[in-house]
Write a protein that holds these residues in place. Structure first.
Motif, mmCIF file in Angstrom:
data_model
loop_
_atom_site.group_PDB
_atom_site.id
_atom_site.type_symbol
_atom_site.label_atom_id
_atom_site.label_comp_id
_atom_site.label_asym_id
_atom_site.label_seq_id
_atom_site.Cartn_x
_atom_site.Cartn_y
_atom_site.Cartn_z
ATOM 1 N N ASP A 207 0.834 -1.210 0.000
ATOM 2 C CA ASP A 207 0.000 0.000 0.000
ATOM 3 C C ASP A 207 0.866 1.255 0.000
ATOM 4 O OD1 ASP A 207 -2.221 -1.601 0.038
ATOM 5 O OD2 ASP A 207 -2.565 -1.413 2.208
ATOM 6 N N ALA A 208 1.942 1.221 0.803
ATOM 7 C CA ALA A 208 2.830 2.383 0.874
ATOM 8 C C ALA A 208 3.517 2.627 -0.466
ATOM 9 C CB ALA A 208 3.870 2.175 1.972
ATOM 10 N N ASN A 209 3.954 1.532 -1.113
ATOM 11 C CA ASN A 209 4.599 1.676 -2.415
ATOM 12 C C ASN A 209 3.631 2.217 -3.461
ATOM 13 O OD1 ASN A 209 7.114 0.798 -1.582
ATOM 14 N ND2 ASN A 209 6.712 -1.351 -2.065
ATOM 15 N N ALA A 210 2.386 1.711 -3.405
ATOM 16 C CA ALA A 210 1.379 2.195 -4.350
ATOM 17 C C ALA A 210 1.103 3.679 -4.140
ATOM 18 C CB ALA A 210 0.095 1.383 -4.203
ATOM 19 N N HIS A 211 1.031 4.082 -2.860
ATOM 20 C CA HIS A 211 0.792 5.500 -2.554
ATOM 21 C C HIS A 211 1.974 6.354 -3.006
ATOM 22 C CE1 HIS A 211 -0.950 8.919 -0.560
ATOM 23 N NE2 HIS A 211 0.116 9.081 0.216
ATOM 24 N N PHE A 212 3.183 5.857 -2.765
ATOM 25 C CA PHE A 212 4.385 6.591 -3.180
ATOM 26 C C PHE A 212 4.412 6.750 -4.700
ATOM 27 C CE2 PHE A 212 8.709 6.406 -4.883
ATOM 28 C CZ PHE A 212 9.276 7.515 -4.293
ATOM 29 N N ASN A 213 4.134 5.672 -5.424
ATOM 30 C CA ASN A 213 4.154 5.727 -6.889
ATOM 31 C C ASN A 213 3.091 6.695 -7.416
ATOM 32 O OD1 ASN A 213 6.259 3.902 -7.112
ATOM 33 N ND2 ASN A 213 4.889 2.128 -7.177
ATOM 34 N N GLN A 214 1.933 6.715 -6.735
ATOM 35 C CA GLN A 214 0.871 7.629 -7.155
ATOM 36 C C GLN A 214 1.311 9.077 -6.997
ATOM 37 O OE1 GLN A 214 -2.749 7.152 -4.924
ATOM 38 N NE2 GLN A 214 -3.966 8.370 -6.362
ATOM 39 N N LEU A 215 1.896 9.397 -5.848
ATOM 40 C CA LEU A 215 2.392 10.752 -5.610
ATOM 41 C C LEU A 215 3.568 11.078 -6.528
ATOM 42 C CD1 LEU A 215 2.307 10.906 -1.704
ATOM 43 C CD2 LEU A 215 0.713 11.997 -3.312
ATOM 44 N N PHE A 216 4.426 10.093 -6.730
ATOM 45 C CA PHE A 216 5.616 10.257 -7.558
ATOM 46 C C PHE A 216 5.227 10.699 -8.972
ATOM 47 C CE2 PHE A 216 9.268 8.377 -9.974
ATOM 48 C CZ PHE A 216 10.284 9.074 -9.348
ATOM 49 N N GLU A 217 4.173 10.076 -9.501
ATOM 50 C CA GLU A 217 3.741 10.402 -10.850
ATOM 51 C C GLU A 217 2.919 11.698 -10.903
ATOM 52 O OE1 GLU A 217 4.637 9.088 -13.647
ATOM 53 O OE2 GLU A 217 5.865 7.555 -12.681
ATOM 54 N N ALA A 218 2.230 12.007 -9.801
ATOM 55 C CA ALA A 218 1.339 13.174 -9.802
ATOM 56 C C ALA A 218 2.094 14.488 -9.742
ATOM 57 C CB ALA A 218 0.371 13.084 -8.622
ATOM 58 N N ILE A 219 3.328 14.490 -9.213
ATOM 59 C CA ILE A 219 4.095 15.729 -9.101
ATOM 60 C C ILE A 219 4.540 16.182 -10.486
ATOM 61 C CG2 ILE A 219 6.253 16.724 -8.213
ATOM 62 C CD1 ILE A 219 5.882 14.998 -5.742
ATOM 63 N N GLY A 220 4.305 17.471 -10.784
ATOM 64 C CA GLY A 220 4.600 17.997 -12.118
ATOM 65 C C GLY A 220 6.053 18.312 -12.351
ATOM 66 N N ASP A 221 6.866 18.396 -11.296
ATOM 67 C CA ASP A 221 8.294 18.665 -11.460
ATOM 68 C C ASP A 221 9.041 17.360 -11.746
ATOM 69 O OD1 ASP A 221 7.943 21.362 -10.918
ATOM 70 O OD2 ASP A 221 8.192 21.055 -8.744
ATOM 71 N N PRO A 222 10.191 17.451 -12.441
ATOM 72 C CA PRO A 222 10.997 16.250 -12.694
ATOM 73 C C PRO A 222 11.510 15.642 -11.380
ATOM 74 C CG PRO A 222 11.673 18.047 -14.136
ATOM 75 C CD PRO A 222 10.758 18.645 -13.100
ATOM 76 N N LEU A 223 11.339 14.345 -11.237
ATOM 77 C CA LEU A 223 11.838 13.606 -10.070
ATOM 78 C C LEU A 223 12.714 12.454 -10.564
ATOM 79 C CD1 LEU A 223 8.637 13.321 -7.819
ATOM 80 C CD2 LEU A 223 10.521 14.946 -7.584
ATOM 81 N N PHE A 224 13.886 12.342 -9.953
ATOM 82 C CA PHE A 224 14.804 11.246 -10.257
ATOM 83 C C PHE A 224 15.144 10.522 -8.952
ATOM 84 C CE2 PHE A 224 15.519 14.778 -13.124
ATOM 85 C CZ PHE A 224 15.535 14.197 -14.385
ATOM 86 N N VAL A 225 15.282 9.223 -9.017
ATOM 87 C CA VAL A 225 15.695 8.452 -7.844
ATOM 88 C C VAL A 225 17.001 7.744 -8.194
ATOM 89 C CG1 VAL A 225 15.155 6.550 -6.265
ATOM 90 C CG2 VAL A 225 13.335 8.102 -7.035
ATOM 91 N N TYR A 226 18.045 8.041 -7.409
ATOM 92 C CA TYR A 226 19.342 7.386 -7.584
ATOM 93 C C TYR A 226 19.538 6.353 -6.480
ATOM 94 C CZ TYR A 226 21.183 10.259 -11.354
ATOM 95 O OH TYR A 226 21.403 10.845 -12.577
ATOM 96 N N ALA A 227 19.856 5.128 -6.891
ATOM 97 C CA ALA A 227 20.144 4.061 -5.931
ATOM 98 C C ALA A 227 21.646 4.009 -5.678
ATOM 99 C CB ALA A 227 19.654 2.723 -6.458
ATOM 100 N N ILE A 228 22.003 3.598 -4.462
ATOM 101 C CA ILE A 228 23.411 3.474 -4.098
ATOM 102 C C ILE A 228 23.859 2.057 -4.427
ATOM 103 C CG2 ILE A 228 25.087 3.640 -2.224
ATOM 104 C CD1 ILE A 228 23.042 5.499 -0.827
ATOM 105 N N GLY A 229 24.834 1.930 -5.311
ATOM 106 C CA GLY A 229 25.319 0.616 -5.717
ATOM 107 C C GLY A 229 26.219 -0.018 -4.672
ATOM 108 N N GLY A 230 26.535 -1.285 -4.900
ATOM 109 C CA GLY A 230 27.394 -2.007 -3.955
ATOM 110 C C GLY A 230 28.796 -1.444 -3.883
ATOM 111 N N ASP A 231 29.227 -0.780 -4.952
ATOM 112 C CA ASP A 231 30.573 -0.193 -4.953
ATOM 113 C C ASP A 231 30.589 1.225 -4.423
ATOM 114 O OD1 ASP A 231 29.139 0.968 -6.961
ATOM 115 O OD2 ASP A 231 30.659 0.700 -8.530
#
Length: 334
Positions: A207-231
């Motif tokens: 449910d939390a992920n679904a809510h996050f994705n909904q908000l993530f897409e609804a925001i009109g500004d560009p949003l990027f998510v960077y993951a931290i790699g193992g290195d």
């Protein structure tokens, strides 16, 4: 009538032999000295009685040893049974043993706690008693089709099922089933673990992920998510529709890009801002020119650390505002 003990069996030939000697002594007193032939006859009779007595005593001793060995084996078996019962009852997880017709033969204390039934209530009844209505129908259909409990299939892999407690509420449990044989009869031992909390947590996370994705897409500004790699490096994990429109690229096409590829000449500035956010564990800001299909665009970026349930920072959310394309250089300026 109770069987004679080894001690009684041993006394019997001795008493018989003593009676025979007493009879011979009385015979000598009453009849006087016997003839040589009579003496020989009496000696043969006494030898026969003595032989029978010795044979009986040897047999009684052997019987006594056999009985002692049998009693020792029975005691060892009883101890093994008691140890097995203690192990099953002391297990922290529910253990239910059924036969090939789903009749319950063992129901330990943990199973009593999980389902709310006592072992005396469950032993001898069908496992279907613990199933939901849908589960009972499916199990009955399988039994009618195959003649054996559906636990045959469950024994092949770990599965999650729905069970019904005595008070009527339905809960999720994980089942690990193993099959074995008892004198040619198929038996099944099931280890059950209540995973209600785990399932509830998984539902909440979905449910939390679904809510996050909904908000993530609804925001009109560009949003990027960077993951931290193992290195310790950063890779582009996701971006929203506004970021796709901003860059002119699909999130699936540039997913996994390093900061240097998205920021081009200012890749070091973008990476430095990501590292600063990570080291300070707080939001930071920076202006970076991100590469779009129609050229670089200078953007005010806000970097926010994202934590996992254990509190560890695993990703960084980059929020772009005020994106603008730099003015073209004139010939005079050149």
């Amino acid at each position: 009538m109770p069987a004679a003990s080894p001690r009684t069996s041993l006394k019997t030939p001795l008493i018989g032999f003593a009676l025979a000697l007493t009879a011979e002594a009385l015979h000598l007193v009453l009849t006087g000295p016997p003839s040589p032939a009579g003496v020989a006859l009496h000696l043969v009779a006494l030898a026969a009685v003595a032989g029978v007595a010795v044979w009986a005593m040897a047999g009684a001793a052997a019987s006594r040893r056999e009985l002692a060995e049998t009693q020792a084996q029975l005691a060892e078996l009883q101890h093994a049974i008691e140890s097995q019962e203690e192990l099953i009852d002391g297990a922290g997880e529910a253990i239910v043993v059924i036969d090939d017709q789903a009749t319950i033969v063992t129901f330990n204390r943990a199973a009593e706690r999980i389902f709310g039934y006592g072992a005396a209530e469950m032993i001898g009844t069908s496992l279907e008693r613990l199933m939901t209505e849908g589960g009972r129908r499916a199990h009955a259909e399988y039994m009618a089709r195959t003649g054996v409990t559906a636990m045959v299939e469950a024994a092949k892999l770990r599965t999650v099922h729905r069970g019904v407690r005595k008070r009527g509420d339905v809960f999720a449990f994980e089942l690990t089933m193993t099959e074995w044989s008892d004198a040619g009869r198929r038996m099944f031992t099931g280890v059950l673990r209540d995973v209600t909390d785990r399932e509830r947590t998984a539902d909440a996370l979905r449910d939390a992920n679904a809510h996050f994705n909904q908000l993530f897409e609804a925001i009109g500004d560009p949003l990027f998510v960077y993951a931290i790699g193992g290195d310790g490096g950063f890779v582009l994990d996701s971006m929203n529709s506004a970021a796709e429109a901003f860059t002119g690229r699909s999130r699936y096409a540039i997913g996994g890009w390093a900061p240097e590829k998205l920021a081009k000449d200012e890749g070091r500035a973008l990476k430095r801002a990501l590292l600063e956010c990570l080291s300070s564990a707080a939001s930071t800001t920076a202006e970076v020119a991100l590469l779009a299909t129609d050229g670089p665009r200078t953007t005010a970026l806000t970097f926010t650390p994202m934590r996992n349930p254990t509190g560890e920072i695993t990703r960084v959310l980059v929020h772009g505002r005020g994106a603008q394309r730099p003015a073209a250089r004139t010939k005079d300026a050149a």
